[in-house]
Design a protein around this motif. Sequence first.
Motif, short mmCIF file in Angstrom:
data_model
loop_
_atom_site.label_atom_id
_atom_site.label_comp_id
_atom_site.label_asym_id
_atom_site.label_seq_id
_atom_site.Cartn_x
_atom_site.Cartn_y
_atom_site.Cartn_z
N ASN A 130 2.09 31.98 -14.78
CA ASN A 130 2.91 32.20 -15.98
C ASN A 130 4.36 32.52 -15.65
N ASP A 143 6.20 35.05 -16.38
CA ASP A 143 6.51 36.40 -15.93
C ASP A 143 6.23 36.56 -14.43
N VAL A 144 5.29 35.77 -13.91
CA VAL A 144 5.04 35.76 -12.46
C VAL A 144 6.12 34.92 -11.76
N PRO A 183 10.54 39.82 -15.67
CA PRO A 183 11.56 40.19 -16.66
C PRO A 183 12.68 41.06 -16.08
N ALA A 184 12.39 41.86 -15.07
CA ALA A 184 13.41 42.75 -14.51
C ALA A 184 14.58 41.96 -13.92
N TYR A 239 15.77 39.20 -15.35
CA TYR A 239 16.50 38.50 -16.40
C TYR A 239 17.97 38.94 -16.33
N LYS A 282 21.31 37.29 -9.14
CA LYS A 282 20.17 38.12 -9.51
C LYS A 282 19.01 37.24 -9.99
N GLY A 322 7.61 39.51 -7.73
CA GLY A 322 6.45 40.40 -7.71
C GLY A 322 5.31 39.81 -6.92
N TYR A 323 5.12 38.52 -7.05
CA TYR A 323 4.02 37.81 -6.39
C TYR A 323 4.21 37.79 -4.88
N ARG A 359 22.63 45.03 -19.76
CA ARG A 359 22.05 44.50 -20.99
C ARG A 359 22.95 44.75 -22.19
N GLY A 388 7.87 43.03 -23.12
CA GLY A 388 8.39 42.14 -22.09
C GLY A 388 8.93 42.89 -20.89
N GLY A 389 8.51 44.13 -20.70
CA GLY A 389 8.95 44.90 -19.54
C GLY A 389 10.42 45.25 -19.58
N ILE A 390 10.98 45.27 -20.78
CA ILE A 390 12.42 45.37 -20.88
C ILE A 390 12.88 46.77 -21.25
N PHE A 400 0.18 39.54 -18.68
CA PHE A 400 0.48 38.90 -17.40
C PHE A 400 0.88 39.96 -16.38
N ARG A 401 0.52 39.69 -15.14
CA ARG A 401 0.80 40.67 -14.09
C ARG A 401 2.31 40.93 -13.98
N TRP A 406 4.43 45.59 -10.85
CA TRP A 406 3.47 44.54 -10.46
C TRP A 406 2.04 45.08 -10.42
#
Lengths: 176, 425
Positions: free
Chosen positions: A24, A26-27, A31-32, A34, A40, A48-49, B74, B367-369, B388-389, B395
């Motif tokens: 997916n 996010d993997v 999001p961090a 973005y 970046k 993360g993976y 942001r 969304g982890g935001i 999702f992971r 993580w």
Amino acid sequence: MTSGTDGATGPVEGRVWRFGDDVNTDVIHPPAFYSLDPDKVRRGLFHGYDPTIARDLRPGDVFVAGRNFGCGSSRETSIRAIKLNEVGAVVAVDFARIFFRNATNNGLPCLTFARPADLELVEAGTRVVLDPVAATLTCADGTVVELVPPGEFVREIWAAGGLLNLLPTGMSAPES
Amino acid sequence: MSGRTISDIIIDAHSLDEDRSALFRRVSVDAVLGHDATTALLIDDFERRGLSIWDKSKVLLTNDHFAPPATAERADISNKFLGWARGLDMPNLMLDKGICHQLLVEHRLCQPGGLIVGADSHTIMAGAVNTCATGMGATDILFTLATGTTWLRLPPTIAVRFTGALPPESGGRDVVLELLRVLGEGGAQYRSLEFHDETSTRLPQDDRFAISNMAVEIGAKFGVFAADEVTEAHCRDRDGLGPGEPLLGTPVRPDADAGYERVIELDLTDLTARVAKPWSPGNVVPVAELEPTEITSAFLGSCASGRLADIRDAAEEVAGKRVHPNVRFVVIPASVEVFKQALRAGYVEVLTEAGAQFNHSSCGACGGIDKGVLGAADVCVSSSNRNFRGRMGHWDSRTYLASPRTVARAALRGAITPDLYREAQ
């Protein structure tokens, strides 16, 4: 050889990075990471993976994956991250639809296997040559794996270097 | 030749091509939706190419991902987005009013029979009011903002018939999690999911939003409910229409002989609470079969389930009780309008007294935001749509997706346990 971007749809040559099913967004790009800062975004790819992936990728490398690659978010930072790392193309059993559109619109070739079982012929770490227009993937041992031809409309977007370059004539109907 | 499904009818009605057999169809759209995080990605291209918006009145914009911003970076992105929208004098810029998908369905732009695209995957949620709506990325949306058009492949349709009577403790979230269990993540890839409510209990509008919202987790392009009396009542109430006045949209039902790739019947009579385990929304089991799982965090919110009925369900569960001392329980209403309704109904006070905390209407930690993101050791039960992971934070954090009622019960218990619905409350 080109990376298949910037309007080029010539062959791509590089090493294979293998992924599984349902990878997916996010993997692909947490999001961090973005951001509007390209560096970046680039560093976030699969962070993360496996944070070593972005470090070890070389231009022209090819992602090869199973079913439903790119499911999840519509954030194009996932595509930007792949392109900023100069990945040449993605080959999968199939793609999530938003990811496929985003990649195509940004000139990143996404192709699927003509025979899904051929996924097993493509080994991680080996060198391959992928021809997006001819829809073939040639393995290191010379095996030629057939891919599904991309279709006229997709090739038109690739040739233009992305959907936005079709904007001036974008009012003309896409063809099947 | 078989008849047309709902998405066939709606795409035909918006087609700009003479040739209706083409694989890709160029279509006009009725509205475009955009938020801060995805719209910010297209601003430089928009300005560099000197583009203009095809019809500003048909564009709904809001800041929901960074609302209010948690970091300086942001804040800068938010300011870039807001400055761009204000500079264009966009009439439907909604500042700090909630999650874009909720604002869309609260707005007259979202009508039965409409075709809407948005710069976020959960745009599909508007299907709950008989709209063909779908998410796209920034590049697609930029193209549509400039032209009012996009290209679509005509999707095959899977019909889903909901039958029986939904038990009172189950809700739309349990329904869609069951559908995810049946079809799997990606099981409706590129398909239009067409929902038919044939239940005796009738699925309320808020439950339908949850179902359409998570249709994208099954891979669907559209998740559209066949128009019925629930759709009409929702639109009449929202648009302030009297009994005799015509609807603003065109409710669509499929042809009697519509050609479906597949028809699924889901009898809801015995549907119990469901939960999706890490790290896939398709990893669904009945709560009653889950191994006891201690939690540190409970989240009620997101575009999937932050509506009034969701907050009501949670308030019913926690009334007069206390959230478990090991659990942080965050509630985020999907919009400021929902928050005001929850205030008037007393739900905010009930939840606050029980120990829950309210954050401003936004995407929050989904969304982890934003505030409420998870650390490595956190285990969260969440009414959001994706586990999702790494999505909600670290993580190694773990998220279990469930209905608002299950989220509330687990928050009281400090755990998701198989007996959450067995013991007398």
